[in-house]
Scaffold this motif. Structure first.
Motif: not given
Length: 415
Positions: A236-257
């Motif tokens: 994953f290469k997030p967009e510049k300025g993205a909140d990394m904690d929120a971005y990792k939480a989104e990855i976790t939530q969607k892959l767990r689901a």
């Protein structure tokens, strides 16, 4: 001030006389300082050179890049037996995440596999780092081409037999011939060379010069998605300025689901941020520095005792001269500084010899290896300063002893 310059000059002369008149004794005494300074500066220079190399190799990479996989870059609280049960990341998970994730600049899929051989005619290159990746990899890693191109999305999806090779492979296989369009043999099949990367030089973590990039779906078709000998990664290469904690939480939530992981169960995957890997490397380098200081400290301790020993002997040999100097009006401070400067000068000479040895070895290693071993100005100043401090500490007691000698007793003892 002029008196102190004369004192320094006289102390230097006495130090040189000690070196000339008692070569073996002085050599053995300085050996400890030389080895100590050599050990410390050699370790620090090696670590600095390694740190500089790593920084250079990582400078082109985005530290916010995330690697989603079954393994962790660093230590984990999860027991190893449990980590070994984690499933490999799947290609369909990559496709799902690609459509589900927000604030994403690029996302790619890569499989880590073993090295292979590439053949063209009678020429063969062994130990080739085969890199099966999706078409987005060119933008994730910022590959630069000498000629040709990277494969397209349609070529990647259809597992087209195309390959992008590094500069070393191109020169070894084709020498001066034009590589683009040539057919090479890899995995027992013919691949068409469509691109040659620019010369990069060997890196600490990869070497594109000896790598071959092929569509990831070719490896999937050949070995399947459940091969335990392969390690799959979603990048994953997030967009510049993205909140990394929120971005990792989104990855976790969607892959767990997507995997159907129940509430209360641990994640059966690892989200590795590249910056965390660099922090781990920095920690290892700091530990190497500490270990180097501890080991080298013993050599410096021995060197300090050697300098102290030679200074006590020097005081004893010059007792008569000390008495004469004091009888002619030399103050205790003058005698103290005379022996103190002499101890510092002797220690610095030992330190300079140690630095010279490090410099010689640095030149030899740089020429012999594909690694630039650098002896920086900071380490030179540090080595010289350490030697001076060792001389100061080692010489203070003999200098005090000399300065407190009674002139009459000193003359009588020395006669």
């Amino acid at each position: 001030m002029l008196v102190y310059f004369r004192l320094l000059s006289e102390s230097f002369r006495f130090a040189m006389n000690a070196l000339r008149n008692n070569k073996l004794r002085t050599l053995l005494s300085l050996l400890g300082v030389t080895i100590g300074i050599f050990s410390i500066i050699a370790v620090l220079a090696a670590v600095d050179s390694l740190d500089r190399k790593i920084t250079k190799d990582l400078s082109s990479l985005d530290k916010n890049t995330i690697y989603l996989m079954k393994m962790s870059f660093g230590p984990s609280e999860i027991p190893q037996w449990k980590r070994e049960q984690f499933p490999n990341v799947k290609y369909d998970e990559y496709l799902y995440m690609k459509g589900a994730m927000t604030n994403t600049n690029q996302m790619g899929y890569q499989i880590f596999t073993k090295t292979e051989s590439i053949k063209y005619g009678s020429n063969t290159v062994t130990d080739v780092n085969v890199v099966p990746v999706s078409h987005e990899f060119i933008d994730i890693q910022g590959l630069e081409f000498e000629e040709g191109r990277f494969y397209t999305e349609s070529e990647a999806n259809s597992a087209a037999p195309v390959v992008v090779i590094g500069d070393d492979i191109a020169k070894s296989l084709f020498e001066e011939a034009e590589p683009i369009g040539k057919k090479v043999r890899l995995y027992g099949q013919r691949f068409t060379v469509i691109g040659v990367l620019k010369k990069q030089g060997a890196g600490m973590f990869d070497n594109n010069d000896s790598s071959a990039f092929i569509p990831v779906n070719f490896i999937r078709q050949r070995f399947g998605d459940n091969n335990k000998g392969l390690i799959n990664v979603i990048i994953f290469k997030p967009e510049k300025g993205a909140d990394m904690d929120a971005y990792k939480a989104e990855i976790t939530q969607k892959l767990r689901a997507f995997r159907g992981v129940k509430d209360g169960e641990i994640d059966n995957f690892f989200i590795n941020v590249f910056s965390g890997f660099t922090d781990l490397i920095d920690g290892i380098i700091s530990q190497m520095n500490v270990v180097g200081w501890i080991i080298s400290g013993f050599s410096l301790l021995v060197g300090g005792f050697g300098i102290a020993n030679i200074m006590f002997v020097s005081v004893k040999e010059r007792t008569n001269l000390i008495g004469i100097q004091k009888s002619l009006g030399a103050k205790n401070r003058f005698i103290l500084f005379q022996f103190l400067f002499e101890a510092i000068i002797l220690s610095v000479i030992g330190g300079i010899i140690g630095l010279f040895l490090v410099w010689i070895i640095a030149i030899i290693l740089t020429n012999a290896l594909e690694f630039e071993f650098v002896l920086g100005l900071g380490n030179i100043l540090l080595g010289t300063g350490l030697a001076a401090i060792i001389g100061l500490i080692s010489g203070i007691l003999p200098a005090i002893t000399a300065s407190k000698l009674d002139p009459v007793e000193a003359i009588r003892t020395g006669m």
